[in-house]
Design an enzyme around this catalytic site. Sequence first.
Site: not given
Ligand SMILES: CCCCCCCCCCCCCC(=O)CC(=O)SCCNC(=O)CCNC(=O)[C@H](O)C(C)(C)COP(=O)(O)OP(=O)(O)OC[C@H]1O[C@@H](n2cnc3c(N)ncnc32)[C@H](O)[C@@H]1OP(=O)(O)O
Ligand SMILES: NC(=O)C1=CN([C@@H]2O[C@H](COP(=O)(O)OP(=O)(O)OC[C@H]3O[C@@H](n4cnc5c(N)ncnc54)[C@H](O)[C@@H]3O)[C@@H](O)[C@H]2O)C=CC1
Length: 272
Positions: A167, A171
Amino acid sequence: MATQLRLRSALALITGAGSGIGRAVCVRLAREGATVAACDLDGAAARETLGLLGGPGNVEGVPRGAHAAFQADVSEAVATRRLLEQVQVCFSRPPSIVVSCAGIIRDGFLLHMSEDDWDKVISVNLKGIFLVTQAAAQALVSNGCHGSIINISSIVGKVGNMGQTNYAASKAGVIGLTQTVARELGRHGIRCNSVLPGFITTPMMQKVPQKVLDQVTGMIPMGHLGDPQDVADVVAFLASDDSGYITGASVEVTGMRPSWGGRGQRNGIQMI
Ligand SMILES: CCCCCCCCCCCCCC(=O)CC(=O)SCCNC(=O)CCNC(=O)[C@H](O)C(C)(C)COP(=O)(O)OP(=O)(O)OC[C@H]1O[C@@H](n2cnc3c(N)ncnc32)[C@H](O)[C@@H]1OP(=O)(O)O
Ligand SMILES: NC(=O)C1=CN([C@@H]2O[C@H](COP(=O)(O)OP(=O)(O)OC[C@H]3O[C@@H](n4cnc5c(N)ncnc54)[C@H](O)[C@@H]3O)[C@@H](O)[C@H]2O)C=CC1
């Protein structure tokens, strides 16, 4: 707050319009007078978004065309070209505002991430924006139209995030693509900017461990995660002539000062 009608007579194509940020962008741009072409992989969800926009002519004194919904997978070249063709047939013009919100996550740590999870995220989040931006720009340039292209990146593309090598790379690529498109298309009167949100409360966030959300929230001076409307407000600005001299920019919407991720600076020394 009185809503300005900065976008009256503009046609706006929004991808990812069926949920979260994309849906909020559709509502915001329609409120400012734009006619909305709402596209999503989930066509039913895109049509649901139309129901939130009100009918044509629902803005006092502003003649409106009807909004329309389209189903397309932006990661597919043929589907994306067809989308732009359908939009132009429907509205007899290319969209002068293009907002790419479509995106996915397939989170996992590097040591365990599958090739398919890498490929899928890059295909939708980066290649999808390439395909939409290219098709829209070709339509605008061939018709001699100006435009504003807004690509939704993420702060993760700038500072990284655990569990998101795919991801974050996608981005970061969006930022570089946007900067290059801005350089190439400025001469055609087409601007291209990216928006870098922090955590925004949408379905995409549902699987984030609460502990992580709590940690991140504690770092945000404003003390809370963002709403989709917070992003939509910035998109509306970038879509309008109020940002007429801004192109190639990466606008952070994170609840804190730019370059989030470090512990800030002390005495001018960047703490990491
Ligand atoms: C905390 C400091 C953060 C600093 C700033 C970083 C910027 C982050 C802001 C992002 C904002 C924008 C987000 C966006 O664009 C939209 C999205 O992408 S929403 C989804 C965001 N995804 C994540 O943040 C990943 C979250 N993690 C997971 O989903 C799972 O952990 C993962 C699938 C990666 C792995 O799962 P699993 O193997 O089950 O491991 P655990 O979940 O048990 O985690 C192990 C361990 O690692 C720690 N951890 C996991 N993810 C993060 C993370 N993103 N930041 C910090 N630490 C993380 C987790 O807490 C566990 O720690 P323990 O101490 O072992 O409990
Ligand atoms: N929610 C968050 O914290 C953040 C989101 N973003 C970005 O903002 C954008 C929107 O995200 P959200 O609204 O949060 O997610 P969301 O999951 O609510 O919406 C995403 C939408 O994109 C559509 N989509 C997925 N794959 C597609 C494809 N191949 N063709 C057409 N449509 C498709 C899905 O059907 C869904 O309606 C994404 O690019 C995401 O990466 C960025 C930073 C933070």
